[in-house]
Scaffold this motif. Sequence first.
Motif, PDB file in Angstrom:
ATOM      1  N   THR C 515      -7.462  -7.896 -91.823  1.00 27.00           N
ATOM      2  CA  THR C 515      -7.218  -9.214 -91.227  1.00 27.00           C
ATOM      3  C   THR C 515      -6.460 -10.132 -92.168  1.00 27.00           C
ATOM      4  OG1 THR C 515      -9.283 -10.244 -92.000  1.00 27.00           O
ATOM      5  CG2 THR C 515      -9.375  -9.042 -89.912  1.00 27.00           C
ATOM      6  N   GLY C 516      -6.393  -9.767 -93.437  1.00 29.23           N
ATOM      7  CA  GLY C 516      -5.658 -10.599 -94.394  1.00 29.23           C
ATOM      8  C   GLY C 516      -4.175 -10.294 -94.440  1.00 29.23           C
ATOM      9  N   THR C 517      -3.789  -9.087 -94.048  1.00 24.32           N
ATOM     10  CA  THR C 517      -2.385  -8.699 -94.239  1.00 24.32           C
ATOM     11  C   THR C 517      -1.717  -8.127 -93.000  1.00 24.32           C
ATOM     12  OG1 THR C 517      -3.037  -6.481 -94.933  1.00 24.32           O
ATOM     13  CG2 THR C 517      -2.784  -8.132 -96.672  1.00 24.32           C
ATOM     14  N   THR C 518      -2.468  -7.677 -92.044  1.00 29.04           N
ATOM     15  CA  THR C 518      -1.831  -7.114 -90.843  1.00 29.04           C
ATOM     16  C   THR C 518      -2.046  -8.084 -89.686  1.00 29.04           C
ATOM     17  OG1 THR C 518      -3.826  -5.908 -90.155  1.00 29.04           O
ATOM     18  CG2 THR C 518      -2.282  -4.740 -91.587  1.00 29.04           C
ATOM     19  N   PRO C 519      -1.119  -8.062 -88.734  1.00 31.28           N
ATOM     20  CA  PRO C 519      -1.279  -8.992 -87.607  1.00 31.28           C
ATOM     21  C   PRO C 519      -2.398  -8.549 -86.673  1.00 31.28           C
ATOM     22  CG  PRO C 519       0.619  -7.583 -87.251  1.00 31.28           C
ATOM     23  CD  PRO C 519       0.071  -7.219 -88.602  1.00 31.28           C
ATOM     24  N   PHE C 520      -2.777  -9.413 -85.768  1.00 32.35           N
ATOM     25  CA  PHE C 520      -3.957  -9.232 -84.932  1.00 32.35           C
ATOM     26  C   PHE C 520      -3.921  -7.954 -84.103  1.00 32.35           C
ATOM     27  CE2 PHE C 520      -7.632 -10.696 -82.693  1.00 32.35           C
ATOM     28  CZ  PHE C 520      -7.522 -10.134 -81.429  1.00 32.35           C
ATOM     29  N   ASP C 521      -5.080  -7.339 -84.003  1.00 36.76           N
ATOM     30  CA  ASP C 521      -5.274  -6.310 -82.986  1.00 36.76           C
ATOM     31  C   ASP C 521      -6.748  -6.348 -82.608  1.00 36.76           C
ATOM     32  OD1 ASP C 521      -5.970  -3.549 -81.871  1.00 36.76           O
ATOM     33  OD2 ASP C 521      -3.791  -3.445 -82.022  1.00 36.76           O
ATOM     34  N   ASP C 522      -7.032  -6.196 -81.346  1.00 34.01           N
ATOM     35  CA  ASP C 522      -8.420  -6.327 -80.903  1.00 34.01           C
ATOM     36  C   ASP C 522      -9.288  -5.128 -81.296  1.00 34.01           C
ATOM     37  OD1 ASP C 522     -10.115  -7.252 -77.806  1.00 34.01           O
ATOM     38  OD2 ASP C 522     -10.217  -8.121 -79.800  1.00 34.01           O
ATOM     39  N   GLY C 523      -8.672  -4.063 -81.785  1.00 31.41           N
ATOM     40  CA  GLY C 523      -9.464  -2.992 -82.369  1.00 31.41           C
ATOM     41  C   GLY C 523      -9.596  -1.735 -81.527  1.00 31.41           C
ATOM     42  N   ALA C 524     -10.317  -0.795 -82.073  1.00 31.69           N
ATOM     43  CA  ALA C 524     -10.460   0.519 -81.441  1.00 31.69           C
ATOM     44  C   ALA C 524     -11.673   0.534 -80.530  1.00 31.69           C
ATOM     45  CB  ALA C 524     -10.595   1.591 -82.516  1.00 31.69           C
ATOM     46  N   TYR C 525     -11.427   0.395 -79.242  1.00 32.66           N
ATOM     47  CA  TYR C 525     -12.505   0.520 -78.258  1.00 32.66           C
ATOM     48  C   TYR C 525     -11.830   0.667 -76.906  1.00 32.66           C
ATOM     49  CZ  TYR C 525     -11.548  -4.285 -76.761  1.00 32.66           C
ATOM     50  OH  TYR C 525     -10.945  -5.414 -76.280  1.00 32.66           O
ATOM     51  N   GLY C 526     -12.561   1.169 -75.946  1.00 28.83           N
ATOM     52  CA  GLY C 526     -12.040   1.213 -74.580  1.00 28.83           C
ATOM     53  C   GLY C 526     -10.785   2.035 -74.385  1.00 28.83           C
ATOM     54  N   SER C 527     -10.477   2.932 -75.318  1.00 27.39           N
ATOM     55  CA  SER C 527      -9.279   3.784 -75.199  1.00 27.39           C
ATOM     56  C   SER C 527      -8.008   2.956 -75.054  1.00 27.39           C
ATOM     57  CB  SER C 527      -9.392   4.728 -73.993  1.00 27.39           C
ATOM     58  OG  SER C 527     -10.593   5.446 -74.016  1.00 27.39           O
ATOM     59  N   ARG C 528      -7.970   1.806 -75.684  1.00 28.18           N
ATOM     60  CA  ARG C 528      -6.864   0.866 -75.471  1.00 28.18           C
ATOM     61  C   ARG C 528      -5.717   0.998 -76.459  1.00 28.18           C
ATOM     62  NH1 ARG C 528      -6.878  -2.942 -79.261  1.00 28.18           N
ATOM     63  NH2 ARG C 528      -5.532  -4.364 -78.077  1.00 28.18           N
ATOM     64  N   LEU C 529      -5.960   1.633 -77.609  1.00 32.46           N
ATOM     65  CA  LEU C 529      -4.982   1.495 -78.697  1.00 32.46           C
ATOM     66  C   LEU C 529      -3.644   2.163 -78.433  1.00 32.46           C
ATOM     67  CD1 LEU C 529      -7.024   1.643 -82.008  1.00 32.46           C
ATOM     68  CD2 LEU C 529      -5.785  -0.288 -81.045  1.00 32.46           C
ATOM     69  N   THR C 530      -3.673   3.377 -77.869  1.00 32.93           N
ATOM     70  CA  THR C 530      -2.392   4.048 -77.618  1.00 32.93           C
ATOM     71  C   THR C 530      -1.488   3.139 -76.818  1.00 32.93           C
ATOM     72  OG1 THR C 530      -3.313   6.270 -77.708  1.00 32.93           O
ATOM     73  CG2 THR C 530      -1.282   6.007 -76.467  1.00 32.93           C
ATOM     74  N   GLU C 531      -2.054   2.519 -75.793  1.00 30.87           N
ATOM     75  CA  GLU C 531      -1.233   1.676 -74.940  1.00 30.87           C
ATOM     76  C   GLU C 531      -0.934   0.331 -75.575  1.00 30.87           C
ATOM     77  OE1 GLU C 531      -4.019   3.380 -71.772  1.00 30.87           O
ATOM     78  OE2 GLU C 531      -2.701   2.029 -70.665  1.00 30.87           O
ATOM     79  N   HIS C 532      -1.993  -0.400 -75.976  1.00 34.16           N
ATOM     80  CA  HIS C 532      -1.757  -1.757 -76.431  1.00 34.16           C
ATOM     81  C   HIS C 532      -1.086  -1.812 -77.793  1.00 34.16           C
ATOM     82  CE1 HIS C 532      -4.676  -3.933 -73.452  1.00 34.16           C
ATOM     83  NE2 HIS C 532      -3.955  -2.996 -72.890  1.00 34.16           N
ATOM     84  N   ALA C 533      -1.681  -1.131 -78.765  1.00 36.10           N
ATOM     85  CA  ALA C 533      -1.065  -1.132 -80.087  1.00 36.10           C
ATOM     86  C   ALA C 533       0.271  -0.409 -80.032  1.00 36.10           C
ATOM     87  CB  ALA C 533      -1.985  -0.490 -81.116  1.00 36.10           C
ATOM     88  N   GLY C 534       0.323   0.664 -79.237  1.00 31.15           N
ATOM     89  CA  GLY C 534       1.575   1.404 -79.078  1.00 31.15           C
ATOM     90  C   GLY C 534       2.672   0.523 -78.515  1.00 31.15           C
ATOM     91  N   ASN C 535       2.335  -0.275 -77.520  1.00 26.09           N
ATOM     92  CA  ASN C 535       3.328  -1.185 -76.940  1.00 26.09           C
ATOM     93  C   ASN C 535       3.770  -2.238 -77.944  1.00 26.09           C
ATOM     94  OD1 ASN C 535       3.603  -0.042 -74.427  1.00 26.09           O
ATOM     95  ND2 ASN C 535       1.969  -1.254 -73.498  1.00 26.09           N
ATOM     96  N   ALA C 536       2.833  -2.766 -78.697  1.00 26.51           N
ATOM     97  CA  ALA C 536       3.184  -3.776 -79.696  1.00 26.51           C
ATOM     98  C   ALA C 536       4.132  -3.187 -80.737  1.00 26.51           C
ATOM     99  CB  ALA C 536       1.917  -4.310 -80.376  1.00 26.51           C
ATOM    100  N   VAL C 537       3.831  -1.966 -81.155  1.00 28.74           N
ATOM    101  CA  VAL C 537       4.692  -1.306 -82.144  1.00 28.74           C
ATOM    102  C   VAL C 537       6.065  -1.061 -81.548  1.00 28.74           C
ATOM    103  CG1 VAL C 537       5.061   0.886 -83.359  1.00 28.74           C
ATOM    104  CG2 VAL C 537       2.843  -0.266 -83.483  1.00 28.74           C
ATOM    105  N   ARG C 538       6.078  -0.656 -80.316  1.00 30.47           N
ATOM    106  CA  ARG C 538       7.369  -0.385 -79.686  1.00 30.47           C
ATOM    107  C   ARG C 538       8.203  -1.656 -79.589  1.00 30.47           C
ATOM    108  NH1 ARG C 538       8.896   2.909 -74.320  1.00 30.47           N
ATOM    109  NH2 ARG C 538      10.946   3.481 -75.119  1.00 30.47           N
ATOM    110  N   LEU C 539       7.544  -2.749 -79.239  1.00 31.12           N
ATOM    111  CA  LEU C 539       8.243  -4.039 -79.169  1.00 31.12           C
ATOM    112  C   LEU C 539       8.792  -4.420 -80.539  1.00 31.12           C
ATOM    113  CD1 LEU C 539       5.843  -6.142 -76.910  1.00 31.12           C
ATOM    114  CD2 LEU C 539       8.224  -5.571 -76.393  1.00 31.12           C
ATOM    115  N   ALA C 540       7.960  -4.257 -81.553  1.00 32.25           N
ATOM    116  CA  ALA C 540       8.382  -4.613 -82.901  1.00 32.25           C
ATOM    117  C   ALA C 540       9.538  -3.733 -83.350  1.00 32.25           C
ATOM    118  CB  ALA C 540       7.201  -4.494 -83.872  1.00 32.25           C
ATOM    119  N   ALA C 541       9.454  -2.450 -83.038  1.00 31.53           N
ATOM    120  CA  ALA C 541      10.522  -1.526 -83.431  1.00 31.53           C
ATOM    121  C   ALA C 541      11.811  -1.843 -82.679  1.00 31.53           C
ATOM    122  CB  ALA C 541      10.085  -0.086 -83.169  1.00 31.53           C
ATOM    123  N   LYS C 542      11.652  -2.186 -81.439  1.00 30.96           N
ATOM    124  CA  LYS C 542      12.819  -2.552 -80.615  1.00 30.96           C
ATOM    125  C   LYS C 542      13.497  -3.797 -81.194  1.00 30.96           C
ATOM    126  CE  LYS C 542      13.544  -2.545 -75.615  1.00 30.96           C
ATOM    127  NZ  LYS C 542      13.895  -3.889 -75.188  1.00 30.96           N
TER     128      LYS C 542
END
Lengths: 279, 154, 771
Positions: C515-542
């Motif tokens: 939380t001190g160095t990386t931007p927000f993510d709601d964390g690993a639960y609900g099988s959400r990371l591939t989609e949500h974190a994946g989308n955020a990464v894709r946006l950032a990479a784009k």
Amino acid sequence: MEDFQYLRPTTVTEAVLLLAQHKGKARLIAGGQSLIPMLRSRLVRPAYVIGLEAIPELKRIEPRHGGLRVGAMVTHHEVLTSPLVKERATILSDAEILVGSPAVRNLGTLGGNLCHNEVGADPPPALLALGASAVIASPHGERRLPLETFFRGFLETALGEDEILAYIDTSALPSGSVWSYLKCRQRSVDKAIVGVGVVLRIEGGVCRDVRAPVPFRAKKAEAAFMGERPNDRIIEEAAMAAVAEAEPMSDAHASADYRRKMIGVFTRRALRQALEIKS
Amino acid sequence: MKQSISLEVNGESYKLEVSPNRLLLDVLRDDLGLTGARRGCEDSICGACTVLLDCQAVHACSVLALRASGQRILTIEGLAQGGKLHPLQEAFIQYGAIQCGYCTPGMILAAKAFLGENPHPTEHEVRWGLIGNLCRCTGYMKIVEAVLAAAERI
Amino acid sequence: MNTRAKGDLTIVGKSVPRLDALDKATGRVVYGVDQKLPGMLWGKVARSQLPHARILKVDTSRAKVIPGVECVITGEDVPNRKIGRYVSDMYALARERVRYVGEPLAAVAAVDEETAEKAVEAIEVKYEELPAVFDMEEAMADSAPLLHEETETEETWGAWSRTVHPLGGKKGRNVCNRLTVVDGDVDAAFAEADFVLEDSFSTHVVQHCHLEPHAALASVSHGGEITVWTNSQRPFELRSYLAHLLDVPATQIRVIGTEVGGGFGAKKAGWERFPVLLALKCGKPVKMVMTRDEEFIDGYTSVPARISVKSGVRRDGMITARAVTMIWDTGAYCNGVPPSLAPKFHAAGTYRIPNVRFDSLLVYTNKVPATTYRGIGGQDIAWAIETHMDDIARKLGLDPVEFRLKNIFEEGSRSPGGAILRGVGLKECLEKAAAALEWGQPKAANRGKGIACFDKHPNPASSSCAVVWINEDGNVTLLSGATEIGQGLMTVLAQVCAEELGVKLESIKAVIGDTGTTPFDDGAYGSRLTEHAGNAVRLAAKDAREQILKAAARWLEVSEDDLDTKEGRIFVKGSPDRGISLSELSLKLHRSDPGPILGRGSYFGGGKGYSEVAGRKEREEWGWKYGVTGVEVEVDTETGAIKILKVVSAHDVGFAINPHLVEGQIEGTVVMGLANFLLEEMQFDGGRVVNPTFMDYGFPTALECPPVVSIIVEKHNQEGPFGAKGVGELPIVGIGAALANAVYDAVGIRIKTSPITPEKVLRALEEKMGS
């Protein structure tokens, strides 16, 4: 765990004298696979721990009168890989491979296993079926006990406070003997819900059985078999007799009722397997 | 009262003063900084603490450090030689046998000891050989595949 | 979202080895249990020995004087503020009352673990014992002891309990949460149906058993800044939780996620508050690691349920109505909310049923609290629904697979609640699973096959952020607040990033979960990371790629549209020799206008499934996850033991970013479910856990776990990166019901109370013989 003083005798005599000297405050450690968890959870808090690893005569497997003498400090791994045991007491090898896991078998000892006398341990039924006896050392010398009287109760044996189980002796098996050890359990690493050891010879036989909390010889089951030609009816009678003699307990793994049923099933199966009767 | 012991770990000799109640696992982790072996239970069943003692797999959580004196100990840190991974390590990586990785050091060492005695095992035998090492993540399938593959290469 | 055609993809869709595999295979990673600081103390918690009692006195005097004990705290020393994941119903340490055996009521920090344990033993507690209740239905009786007085009124509860439509008036005695969903008119439909079938089922308590225990190390600076190293699944969420407890700004706390040795839903219940409170009290770093029996006693558990189902069916095999009543047992505190809300989406199963009614109650009992457990109740629901489906099929004389195919969700189907489902790979999963199981082939005696269909609702409403920074050497730093808990998340994010940027995978360094160095993510639960974190990464990479193209276009004096990127090089399409390496470009940009390349991605998604039901707004929903599990068994009719002959599990993952990792998830998750339903059960006696060890709790070894045939189905998910969906939980959902159905197929007995133990099977066989 609490701190303790570690003593390392090099002879049986030295070991029993140390036990006597620190009566009530000392614990023996063999492979440590049972004792160390107990020390860590502070179930026992001995001031002295006496290691038996430096006593050579406790670590041998030797032929003896056609049977075997197994030192109490022989590990499960050493027992099950011993050609001598395979030759003279195959049923013991068969039971030993089912004890715990490889790591536990590498360090855990046969003697430690018998002295801990945990519910569902594998070696006891096999050894009872072999008619084994326990050789116990104390400051007063040695005494021998048939193994069925060595086991007293839940986690309890006949050992006195200044006594060490030194050897386990088995006798020669008559030619034409057959045997089987079968274990009823849920997981590979579990103790037996029911473990049945059978050694017999056609036209006379000895049938042993074990169940929690104390391994026992199913004498009535044996009697059903003695002098009879084996057939389905006799096998069934022996199985039912074993069930009747048993006093199983309930625990997290199985109820007494289930254990009772499994004694019947596994006695039947063990007898069949030993006799190689196809069911 | 502390006792002097000498441990040979991953080919290096260490002279240590340890209390009799110190476990091998804690001496490895805390005194020698070898944290690859870890604790996951108190009953010597999970195997996350597996190390090799004179080539045999043992649970370091159930070994008094002083009992290991004079024996050769191998931990996961000592498995790769000169920067070259052991075939088991390579296979675990290649076959996807690692997820959270907590069981991995113990599992690899247990597999090494097992293959030492059973160089050409069947799948069933591999599973038998690994019952002392629990894994929650993988369901064991890729671990077994990796061990079988490594057996071909050793 | 799609910038490339599937055929052009070179990194995603490939089974690349995990980025962290080498470190894990050589023992080099640092888990929570490995973390240390000089001068750190060891913390331990003292626990209630009674299931329900008033605390009269906590006497710490003997503990405090033990040499090496630095501090001892009790409920009196912690903020007088209630906390809780969904409903604020507990104190940081018990005050006034304890409500379960094992509840923390004091904590100790000492120079080593041994001393801390001695100090805990020296704490004496005087209780006034209160009557306790352990059964969820008994807890709802008027005469039952009340665990939380506030449940008598509606007003004091947090947002969660309000938004879930209580049935007007009181929720019920010891009822923490109540949900009712109505769609259509079940009563009318039942009246008109050709057949009405009803049945009841129940599930048991299991434990996550992540191999690495909970572990955290808390340190407080002179300025009052708190740092916590922890193997939490949700560092940012933990930060808010602690900030709320301590009444400080969130940014005064830094949560640094360590390597995580498994989570499965357990490592996010706020346990870190103990080392934090101790560190605050004694001014030194405090480390705590749970022992395995503490994990069983207080690591929180799954949420067991009692479920009744009633279905109305037409003669032609179409299901016209389904009513499901669920009672869930959350133990003493309310961490069990999500499973009891999950029924909103799939309590009727994966079928097109026009009339449904769900009643879901979450009840307090005096046992260790339940929490999110992998699958969050999907498996309990499937245990009932999918068994019930087989029963209906057999009563109608229909094949269980055919019956399901008749009713199953398809592309464009409407789910209860009015969602139009898109990206529905369910039929394909069912057909492939049935084929892999060789469904319909003649079988031997005592052998049987069973199948179960299931889904999981779209991700919870949540955000993920990512930053992509191109270093001066052309390598890429990917910052994401997400957490790697063993599922391979870091590798997946790196793959997404590398593909989108057009760089080699090896050039990506992922930094996550701080939380001190990386931007927000709601964390690993609900099988959400591939989609949500994946989308955020894709946006950032784009975003980064656009900057790269713009700068390169200027440098090469071409138009941006003429350029492409591949393996760390930017080149003119058609003339690949004309170009510049990313390393050269990036170095230049560190020393000239417009400066280094920094891509940002901020993504909010999910939550659609949680929106109001009664309004019946028709809307498209992507991102539901679908699967089918099948199993073949052989039953030993003398012992009741079940031998698994074959397991197959088919899952629609949208697009498998890393097929090997997807397989690993399917295999591990199915096996976890198999063990849950065959071997594992937490047993209680008077609220006390009687089998809190791996010895007595049936955690499976390699020998108990069969191989799993995993089948990947890809039905493009418009809302996921490259069409992907998460898969970390779904495979656990159907195996229990599939097993029950297979056992029925084998020997004609129906086990309705999980787990399927040999004893139960034997008893059922005996009853069947007798009747």
